[in-house]
Design an enzyme around this catalytic site. Structure first.
Site, PDB file in Angstrom:
ATOM      1  CG  ASP A  17      -2.077   0.965   1.083  1.00 43.52           C
ATOM      2  OD1 ASP A  17      -3.232   0.508   0.987  1.00 43.52           O
ATOM      3  OD2 ASP A  17      -1.828   2.195   1.042  1.00 43.52           O
ATOM      4  CB  ILE A  18       0.820   4.243  -2.186  1.00 47.28           C
ATOM      5  CG1 ILE A  18       1.902   5.145  -2.729  1.00 47.28           C
ATOM      6  CG2 ILE A  18      -0.465   4.996  -1.915  1.00 47.28           C
ATOM      7  CD1 ILE A  18       1.599   5.718  -4.105  1.00 47.28           C
ATOM      8  CG  HIS A  36      -8.689  -2.960  -2.349  1.00 47.87           C
ATOM      9  ND1 HIS A  36      -9.615  -2.231  -3.069  1.00 47.87           N
ATOM     10  CD2 HIS A  36      -8.491  -2.273  -1.195  1.00 47.87           C
ATOM     11  CE1 HIS A  36      -9.953  -1.154  -2.388  1.00 47.87           C
ATOM     12  NE2 HIS A  36      -9.299  -1.153  -1.246  1.00 47.87           N
ATOM     13  CG  ASN A  92     -12.156  -0.236   3.850  1.00 50.59           C
ATOM     14  OD1 ASN A  92     -12.507  -0.622   4.958  1.00 50.59           O
ATOM     15  ND2 ASN A  92     -10.993   0.357   3.634  1.00 50.59           N
ATOM     16  CG  HIS A 111      -6.768  -2.639   3.090  1.00 48.14           C
ATOM     17  ND1 HIS A 111      -6.008  -1.504   2.906  1.00 48.14           N
ATOM     18  CD2 HIS A 111      -7.970  -2.364   2.531  1.00 48.14           C
ATOM     19  CE1 HIS A 111      -6.726  -0.588   2.266  1.00 48.14           C
ATOM     20  NE2 HIS A 111      -7.928  -1.081   2.035  1.00 48.14           N
ATOM     21  N   GLY A 114     -15.606   3.352   3.758  1.00 47.50           N
ATOM     22  CA  GLY A 114     -14.274   3.926   3.572  1.00 47.50           C
ATOM     23  C   GLY A 114     -13.579   3.460   2.307  1.00 47.50           C
ATOM     24  CD  GLN A 115     -14.866  -0.193  -2.555  1.00 45.98           C
ATOM     25  OE1 GLN A 115     -16.025  -0.389  -2.185  1.00 45.98           O
ATOM     26  NE2 GLN A 115     -14.317  -0.850  -3.562  1.00 45.98           N
TER      27      GLN A 115
END
Ligand code: AMP
Ligand code: ZN
Length: 114
Positions: free
Chosen positions: A31-32, A100, A87, A102, A93-94
């Site tokens: 994750d960035i 995906h 999410n 997390h 909170g998507q």
């Protein structure tokens, strides 16, 4: 492939990521904006907007995404546990509408997340 999807761009190799796994069906990358010492995402290569769009035909692929996530967590040394989050939609909170999972670990995760 969805032309307006950043994760589809990542799959197509049009955007660089720290890739940690890839096969013909799924991909995993860091994750960035990590929320824990280890924080990666696992995605299906087939565009699927999110949990609400899953159909029965997607069930094997979704299962593979989750199995890949747990397999990679083990491989990356998260033996003391980790958190998996999916999410869904605005209130969930998507922010990226390509399904995906997390995976976060490397520290004690708090509950509730807030
Ligand atoms: P969500 O809020 O569940 O939709 O999560 C989307 C996640 O994608 C966020 O944690 C972002 O930090 C992450 N993200 C967005 N763009 C990128 C990117 N180019 N490379 C890696 N992670 C990204
Ligand atoms: Zn996509």
């Amino acid at each position: 492939m969805d032309d307006n999807c950043i994760f589809c761009e990542i799959i197509a190799g049009e955007m660089a990521v720290e890739k940690i796994y890839e096969d013909d069906e799924v991909m995993a990358f860091n994750d960035i904006n990590p929320q824990a010492p280890a924080h990666f995402l696992v995605i299906p290569k087939h565009h699927l907007a999110g949990p609400s769009e899953i159909t029965s035909a997607d069930e094997p692929l979704v299962g593979k995404v989750i199995h890949t996530a747990t397999h990679l967590a083990k491989k990356l040394g998260l033996s003391n546990g980790f958190r998996m989050v999916i999410n869904n939609g605005e209130d969930g909170g998507q922010t990226v509408y390509h399904f995906h999972v997390h995976v976060m670990g490397g520290r004690r995760m708090t509950w509730p997340p807030g």
